[in-house]
Design an enzyme around this catalytic site. Structure first.
Site, short mmCIF file in Angstrom:
data_model
loop_
_atom_site.label_atom_id
_atom_site.label_comp_id
_atom_site.label_asym_id
_atom_site.label_seq_id
_atom_site.Cartn_x
_atom_site.Cartn_y
_atom_site.Cartn_z
N LYS A 11 0.84 -1.20 0.00
CA LYS A 11 0.00 0.00 0.00
C LYS A 11 0.88 1.26 0.00
O LYS A 11 2.10 1.17 0.20
CB LYS A 11 -0.92 -0.05 1.22
CG LYS A 11 -1.91 -1.24 1.18
CD LYS A 11 -2.83 -1.24 2.39
CE LYS A 11 -3.84 -2.38 2.31
NZ LYS A 11 -4.81 -2.34 3.43
N TYR A 51 -12.12 -2.55 -3.70
CA TYR A 51 -12.72 -2.67 -2.37
C TYR A 51 -14.26 -2.62 -2.44
O TYR A 51 -14.90 -2.23 -1.45
CB TYR A 51 -12.19 -1.56 -1.46
CG TYR A 51 -10.80 -1.84 -0.90
CD1 TYR A 51 -10.52 -3.01 -0.19
CD2 TYR A 51 -9.77 -0.90 -1.04
CE1 TYR A 51 -9.25 -3.25 0.34
CE2 TYR A 51 -8.50 -1.14 -0.51
CZ TYR A 51 -8.25 -2.31 0.19
OH TYR A 51 -7.01 -2.55 0.72
N ASN A 114 -2.08 -0.17 7.28
CA ASN A 114 -1.57 -1.52 7.57
C ASN A 114 -0.70 -2.12 6.46
O ASN A 114 -0.55 -3.32 6.36
CB ASN A 114 -2.70 -2.45 8.02
CG ASN A 114 -3.73 -2.70 6.94
OD1 ASN A 114 -3.58 -2.23 5.81
ND2 ASN A 114 -4.76 -3.46 7.28
N HIS A 117 -1.73 -5.45 1.30
CA HIS A 117 -2.98 -6.16 1.01
C HIS A 117 -2.68 -7.58 0.55
O HIS A 117 -1.69 -7.81 -0.14
CB HIS A 117 -3.75 -5.44 -0.11
CG HIS A 117 -4.87 -6.26 -0.67
ND1 HIS A 117 -6.12 -6.32 -0.08
CD2 HIS A 117 -4.92 -7.11 -1.74
CE1 HIS A 117 -6.89 -7.14 -0.79
NE2 HIS A 117 -6.18 -7.64 -1.79
N GLU A 128 -9.23 -9.96 -8.34
CA GLU A 128 -8.26 -8.89 -8.12
C GLU A 128 -7.14 -8.93 -9.17
O GLU A 128 -6.70 -7.89 -9.68
CB GLU A 128 -7.69 -8.97 -6.70
CG GLU A 128 -8.72 -8.61 -5.64
CD GLU A 128 -8.34 -8.95 -4.21
OE1 GLU A 128 -9.17 -8.75 -3.32
OE2 GLU A 128 -7.20 -9.42 -3.98
P1 DAT Z 1 -7.90 -7.08 4.98
O1 DAT Z 1 -7.09 -5.97 4.35
O2 DAT Z 1 -7.17 -7.70 6.13
O3 DAT Z 1 -8.40 -8.07 3.98
P2 DAT Z 1 -10.59 -5.97 4.98
O4 DAT Z 1 -10.70 -6.53 3.60
O5 DAT Z 1 -11.66 -6.28 5.95
O6 DAT Z 1 -9.18 -6.40 5.66
O7 DAT Z 1 -10.48 -4.38 4.91
C1 DAT Z 1 -9.69 -3.79 3.90
C2 DAT Z 1 -8.89 -2.67 4.50
O8 DAT Z 1 -9.78 -1.67 5.01
C3 DAT Z 1 -8.01 -3.07 5.67
O9 DAT Z 1 -6.77 -3.59 5.27
C4 DAT Z 1 -7.86 -1.77 6.39
C5 DAT Z 1 -9.20 -1.09 6.16
N1 DAT Z 1 -10.07 -1.33 7.31
C6 DAT Z 1 -10.71 -2.47 7.64
N2 DAT Z 1 -11.40 -2.34 8.76
C7 DAT Z 1 -11.21 -1.07 9.17
C8 DAT Z 1 -11.66 -0.30 10.28
N3 DAT Z 1 -12.46 -0.82 11.20
N4 DAT Z 1 -11.23 0.98 10.38
C9 DAT Z 1 -10.42 1.52 9.45
N5 DAT Z 1 -9.96 0.85 8.37
C10 DAT Z 1 -10.35 -0.41 8.25
MG MG Z 2 -9.73 -7.85 2.39
#
Ligand code: DAT
Ligand code: MG
Length: 150
Positions: A11, A51, A114, A117, A128
């Protein structure tokens, strides 16, 4: 399957913090095969497709803004159980819950920053990969000996 593919993306914060080489190195060392790689500054429209499942979440606008704030490194890695293993190497979504030794557990603290991805299922990986690499991936033989001995 040893031919399983996953979409891994450093990212914008990972690129800015100089973590690209470290993250690529982890997948190389683990034994995965790199079959696509590019640096891309994605548009908000493209990221909204990536997303799409999260549209409607309160953090969605901030997530898109962050992901569009700079270039990302888009990659496809192939190998045994690549999706599940890639997720394990990433750590939990919230870095505070990510084990040390994982990418997020080693480099991140905030869920909204974080670093990396990884696809969460084989079907989402395929989606994707098609979204980020419409031109397709690269085919080549991955065998070490011929590059060490003449
Ligand atoms: P991942 O990236 O572990 O697959 P995800 O698909 O649920 O997680 O969410 C995509 C991204 O969105 C994640 O890497 C960081 C952001 N995100 C997820 N939950 C969040 C939250 N509660 N607050 C802020 N950002 C969040
Ligand atoms: Mg995800």
């Amino acid at each position: 399957s040893i031919k399983e593919r996953t979409y891994i993306m450093v990212k914008p914060d990972g690129v800015q913090r100089g973590l690209v080489g470290n993250i690529i190195g982890r997948f190389e060392q683990r034994g995965f095969k790199l079959i696509a790689l590019k640096l891309v500054h994605a548009t908000p429209e493209h990221l909204e497709k990536h997303y799409a499942d999260l549209k409607g979440k309160p953090f969605f606008p901030g997530l898109i803004k962050y992901m569009a704030s700079g270039p990302v490194v888009a990659m496809v890695w192939e190998g045994l159980d690549a999706v599940k293993t890639g997720r394990a190497m990433l750590g939990a979504t919230n870095p505070l819950a990510s084990a040390p030794g994982t990418i997020r557990g080693d480099f991140a603290l905030a869920v909204g920053r974080n670093i990396c991805h990884g696809s969460d299922a084989v079907e989402s990986a395929e989606k994707e990969i098609a979204l980020w690499f419409p031109e397709g991936v690269v085919q080549y033989n991955h065998d070490l000996a011929q590059w060490i001995f003449e």
